[in-house]
Design a protein around this motif. Structure first.
Motif, PDB file in Angstrom:
ATOM      1  N   ALA A  81      73.058  77.368  27.508  1.00  0.00           N
ATOM      2  CA  ALA A  81      72.517  78.325  26.798  1.00  0.00           C
ATOM      3  C   ALA A  81      72.471  77.977  25.782  1.00  0.00           C
ATOM      4  CB  ALA A  81      72.202  79.869  27.080  1.00  0.00           C
ATOM      5  N   ALA A  82      73.567  77.743  24.842  1.00  0.00           N
ATOM      6  CA  ALA A  82      73.897  77.483  23.310  1.00  0.00           C
ATOM      7  C   ALA A  82      73.713  76.313  22.806  1.00  0.00           C
ATOM      8  CB  ALA A  82      75.748  78.266  23.421  1.00  0.00           C
ATOM      9  N   ASP A  83      73.182  75.650  23.906  1.00  0.00           N
ATOM     10  CA  ASP A  83      72.918  73.772  23.578  1.00  0.00           C
ATOM     11  C   ASP A  83      71.881  73.723  23.314  1.00  0.00           C
ATOM     12  OD1 ASP A  83      74.691  72.913  26.232  1.00  0.00           O
ATOM     13  OD2 ASP A  83      75.625  72.586  24.146  1.00  0.00           O
ATOM     14  N   THR A  84      71.199  75.303  23.138  1.00  0.00           N
ATOM     15  CA  THR A  84      69.450  75.421  23.001  1.00  0.00           C
ATOM     16  C   THR A  84      69.576  75.157  21.258  1.00  0.00           C
ATOM     17  OG1 THR A  84      68.667  76.351  24.231  1.00  0.00           O
ATOM     18  CG2 THR A  84      67.376  76.517  22.576  1.00  0.00           C
ATOM     19  N   ALA A  85      68.940  74.350  20.777  1.00  0.00           N
ATOM     20  CA  ALA A  85      68.654  73.094  19.300  1.00  0.00           C
ATOM     21  C   ALA A  85      68.103  71.991  19.428  1.00  0.00           C
ATOM     22  CB  ALA A  85      70.301  72.880  19.246  1.00  0.00           C
ATOM     23  N   SER A  86      67.663  71.794  18.193  1.00  0.00           N
ATOM     24  CA  SER A  86      67.022  70.880  18.900  1.00  0.00           C
ATOM     25  C   SER A  86      68.203  69.517  17.223  1.00  0.00           C
ATOM     26  CB  SER A  86      66.573  70.700  16.699  1.00  0.00           C
ATOM     27  OG  SER A  86      64.787  71.484  16.796  1.00  0.00           O
ATOM     28  N   TYR A  87      67.794  68.185  18.123  1.00  0.00           N
ATOM     29  CA  TYR A  87      68.763  67.642  18.126  1.00  0.00           C
ATOM     30  C   TYR A  87      68.128  66.089  17.782  1.00  0.00           C
ATOM     31  CZ  TYR A  87      71.568  69.741  21.274  1.00  0.00           C
ATOM     32  OH  TYR A  87      72.922  71.486  21.224  1.00  0.00           O
ATOM     33  N   PHE A  88      68.870  65.300  16.469  1.00  0.00           N
ATOM     34  CA  PHE A  88      68.071  64.749  15.520  1.00  0.00           C
ATOM     35  C   PHE A  88      69.249  63.043  15.213  1.00  0.00           C
ATOM     36  CE2 PHE A  88      64.867  66.824  12.761  1.00  0.00           C
ATOM     37  CZ  PHE A  88      65.459  67.903  13.651  1.00  0.00           C
ATOM     38  N   ARG A  93      71.071  51.936   7.749  1.00  0.00           N
ATOM     39  CA  ARG A  93      70.917  50.488   8.207  1.00  0.00           C
ATOM     40  C   ARG A  93      71.927  49.528   7.578  1.00  0.00           C
ATOM     41  NH1 ARG A  93      65.283  52.254   5.391  1.00  0.00           N
ATOM     42  NH2 ARG A  93      66.472  53.135   4.763  1.00  0.00           N
ATOM     43  N   VAL A  94      71.977  48.173   7.639  1.00  0.00           N
ATOM     44  CA  VAL A  94      72.461  47.658   7.303  1.00  0.00           C
ATOM     45  C   VAL A  94      71.926  47.122   5.740  1.00  0.00           C
ATOM     46  CG1 VAL A  94      73.206  44.782   6.996  1.00  0.00           C
ATOM     47  CG2 VAL A  94      73.270  46.051   9.246  1.00  0.00           C
ATOM     48  N   GLY A  95      73.104  46.780   4.799  1.00  0.00           N
ATOM     49  CA  GLY A  95      72.889  47.246   3.166  1.00  0.00           C
ATOM     50  C   GLY A  95      73.152  48.260   2.487  1.00  0.00           C
ATOM     51  N   ASN A  96      74.116  49.178   3.041  1.00  0.00           N
ATOM     52  CA  ASN A  96      74.447  50.306   2.762  1.00  0.00           C
ATOM     53  C   ASN A  96      73.435  51.065   2.018  1.00  0.00           C
ATOM     54  OD1 ASN A  96      76.750  51.984   2.146  1.00  0.00           O
ATOM     55  ND2 ASN A  96      77.459  51.158   0.008  1.00  0.00           N
ATOM     56  N   THR A  97      72.296  52.176   3.422  1.00  0.00           N
ATOM     57  CA  THR A  97      71.345  52.528   2.255  1.00  0.00           C
ATOM     58  C   THR A  97      71.518  53.602   3.439  1.00  0.00           C
ATOM     59  OG1 THR A  97      70.376  51.801   3.897  1.00  0.00           O
ATOM     60  CG2 THR A  97      69.867  50.612   2.138  1.00  0.00           C
ATOM     61  N   PRO A  98      71.314  55.079   2.302  1.00  0.00           N
ATOM     62  CA  PRO A  98      71.387  56.469   3.330  1.00  0.00           C
ATOM     63  C   PRO A  98      70.831  56.987   4.680  1.00  0.00           C
ATOM     64  CG  PRO A  98      70.245  56.353   0.556  1.00  0.00           C
ATOM     65  CD  PRO A  98      70.349  54.766   1.329  1.00  0.00           C
ATOM     66  N   LEU A  99      70.726  57.782   5.532  1.00  0.00           N
ATOM     67  CA  LEU A  99      71.378  57.526   6.513  1.00  0.00           C
ATOM     68  C   LEU A  99      69.531  58.213   6.753  1.00  0.00           C
ATOM     69  CD1 LEU A  99      73.622  60.348   8.280  1.00  0.00           C
ATOM     70  CD2 LEU A  99      73.467  57.927   8.728  1.00  0.00           C
ATOM     71  N   VAL A 100      68.572  57.544   7.801  1.00  0.00           N
ATOM     72  CA  VAL A 100      66.969  57.568   8.162  1.00  0.00           C
ATOM     73  C   VAL A 100      66.890  59.097   9.156  1.00  0.00           C
ATOM     74  CG1 VAL A 100      64.962  56.853   7.953  1.00  0.00           C
ATOM     75  CG2 VAL A 100      66.665  55.579   6.679  1.00  0.00           C
ATOM     76  N   PHE A 101      67.174  60.023   9.524  1.00  0.00           N
ATOM     77  CA  PHE A 101      66.237  60.647  10.564  1.00  0.00           C
ATOM     78  C   PHE A 101      65.503  60.434  11.089  1.00  0.00           C
ATOM     79  CE2 PHE A 101      70.193  63.400   9.811  1.00  0.00           C
ATOM     80  CZ  PHE A 101      71.203  63.101   9.006  1.00  0.00           C
ATOM     81  N   GLY A 102      65.003  61.218  12.520  1.00  0.00           N
ATOM     82  CA  GLY A 102      64.591  60.901  13.363  1.00  0.00           C
ATOM     83  C   GLY A 102      63.001  62.151  12.858  1.00  0.00           C
ATOM     84  N   LYS A 103      62.562  62.210  13.856  1.00  0.00           N
ATOM     85  CA  LYS A 103      62.289  63.960  13.348  1.00  0.00           C
ATOM     86  C   LYS A 103      62.859  65.192  14.611  1.00  0.00           C
ATOM     87  CE  LYS A 103      57.714  61.449  12.387  1.00  0.00           C
ATOM     88  NZ  LYS A 103      56.171  61.637  12.579  1.00  0.00           N
ATOM     89  N   GLY A 104      62.953  64.311  15.317  1.00  0.00           N
ATOM     90  CA  GLY A 104      64.467  64.962  16.255  1.00  0.00           C
ATOM     91  C   GLY A 104      63.470  65.455  17.728  1.00  0.00           C
ATOM     92  N   THR A 105      64.731  66.055  18.741  1.00  0.00           N
ATOM     93  CA  THR A 105      64.153  66.386  20.496  1.00  0.00           C
ATOM     94  C   THR A 105      64.877  68.529  20.213  1.00  0.00           C
ATOM     95  OG1 THR A 105      64.235  64.766  21.043  1.00  0.00           O
ATOM     96  CG2 THR A 105      64.704  66.299  22.322  1.00  0.00           C
ATOM     97  N   ARG A 106      63.669  68.873  20.526  1.00  0.00           N
ATOM     98  CA  ARG A 106      64.359  70.022  20.621  1.00  0.00           C
ATOM     99  C   ARG A 106      64.340  70.705  21.972  1.00  0.00           C
ATOM    100  NH1 ARG A 106      58.866  70.525  18.490  1.00  0.00           N
ATOM    101  NH2 ARG A 106      58.176  72.073  20.432  1.00  0.00           N
ATOM    102  N   LEU A 107      65.299  71.078  22.605  1.00  0.00           N
ATOM    103  CA  LEU A 107      65.965  71.255  23.567  1.00  0.00           C
ATOM    104  C   LEU A 107      66.506  72.640  24.185  1.00  0.00           C
ATOM    105  CD1 LEU A 107      67.767  70.240  26.162  1.00  0.00           C
ATOM    106  CD2 LEU A 107      70.102  71.042  24.616  1.00  0.00           C
ATOM    107  N   SER A 108      65.823  73.071  24.909  1.00  0.00           N
ATOM    108  CA  SER A 108      65.954  74.643  25.224  1.00  0.00           C
ATOM    109  C   SER A 108      66.570  74.756  27.128  1.00  0.00           C
ATOM    110  CB  SER A 108      64.310  75.267  25.480  1.00  0.00           C
ATOM    111  OG  SER A 108      63.750  75.505  24.533  1.00  0.00           O
ATOM    112  N   VAL A 109      67.074  75.400  26.918  1.00  0.00           N
ATOM    113  CA  VAL A 109      68.223  75.546  27.898  1.00  0.00           C
ATOM    114  C   VAL A 109      68.078  77.093  28.288  1.00  0.00           C
ATOM    115  CG1 VAL A 109      70.652  75.608  28.536  1.00  0.00           C
ATOM    116  CG2 VAL A 109      69.950  73.985  26.995  1.00  0.00           C
ATOM    117  N   ILE A 110      67.627  77.514  29.542  1.00  0.00           N
ATOM    118  CA  ILE A 110      67.564  78.580  29.462  1.00  0.00           C
ATOM    119  C   ILE A 110      68.612  79.168  30.785  1.00  0.00           C
ATOM    120  CG2 ILE A 110      65.468  79.852  31.570  1.00  0.00           C
ATOM    121  CD1 ILE A 110      63.603  77.288  31.121  1.00  0.00           C
ATOM    122  N   ALA A 111      69.025  80.045  30.970  1.00  0.00           N
ATOM    123  CA  ALA A 111      69.942  81.055  31.602  1.00  0.00           C
ATOM    124  C   ALA A 111      69.228  81.423  32.825  1.00  0.00           C
ATOM    125  CB  ALA A 111      70.223  82.132  31.119  1.00  0.00           C
TER     126      ALA A 111
END
Lengths: 111, 114
Positions: A81-88, A93-111
């Motif tokens: 249940a504690a794994d319930t969160a959003s995961y990104f 990218r090549v060229g030493n540029t900042p991280l680019v984030f995706g929009k995420g997956t919302r995970l719900s773990v039901i006890a």
């Protein structure tokens, strides 16, 4: 500019099951990272996989990277249940540029 | 442990006000970042800094400015707040950009502009 796209957008599973999330990206990368965000909080780094690596483990986490398909997956085994969160996924990218984030997956773990 | 702190968890400001969001890290990191996070849009990079007094525009710098006078502190400034700047703002720091490192995030500031 969004680089990573997570799939699915949302996932609901029972406690004890495995959860798999996928990330696809568009351009060549130095590394790919996965982060977790609990509701209303900052992101926490989970794992980093470099472009010359294919698989990496950390506890109950397993990450794979397929650079030919420009995709990665995050597997959480024996979810809690504690794994319930959003995961990104985030790509450096090549060229030493900042991280680019995706929009995420919302995970719900039901006890 | 790396600690990144942000000056406020929640902030309510009026349209037109000048808003300062402060971020402090305690691990002597070279790089610092400001993101905003909106439902359905994920994290978007506003500004970042690779060193003191250096700043680089991210993907959505319009309406924002930044200041990095000291290595540990990176401030985000909304010169004249507007309702479309209502968002969650996240600050992050990273050791340096010479190799592959992770980012460390603060807890976020939820800003509401009315």
């Amino acid at each position: 500019s969004q680089q990573g796209e997570e799939d699915p957008q949302a996932l609901s599973i029972q406690e004890g099951e495995n959860a798999t999330m996928n990330c696809s990206y568009k351009t060549s990368i130095n590394n790919l990272q996965w982060y977790r965000q609990n509701s209303g909080r900052g992101l926490v780094h989970l794992i980093l996989i470099r472009s010359n690596e294919r698989e990496k483990h950390s506890g109950r986490l397993r990450v794979t990277l397929d650079t030919s398909k420009k995709s990665s997956s995050l597997l959480i085994t024996a979810s809690r249940a504690a794994d319930t969160a959003s995961y990104f996924c985030a790509t450096e990218r090549v060229g030493n540029t900042p991280l680019v984030f995706g929009k995420g997956t919302r995970l719900s773990v039901i006890a | 442990d790396v600690k990144v702190t942000q000056s406020s968890r929640y902030l309510v400001k009026r349209t037109g006000e000048k808003v300062f969001l402060e971020c402090v890290q305690d691990m002597d990191h070279e790089n610092m970042f400001w993101y905003r996070q909106d439902p359905g849009l994920g994290l978007r990079l506003i500004y970042f800094s690779y060193d003191v007094k250096m700043k680089e525009k991210g993907d959505i710098p319009e309406g924002y400015s930044v200041s990095r006078e000291k290595k540990e502190r990176f401030s985000l400034i909304l010169e004249s707040a507007s309702t479309n700047q209502t968002s969650m703002y996240l600050c992050a720091s990273m050791r340096d950009s010479s190799s592959s490192y992770e980012q460390y995030f603060g807890p976020g500031t939820r800003l509401t502009v009315t």
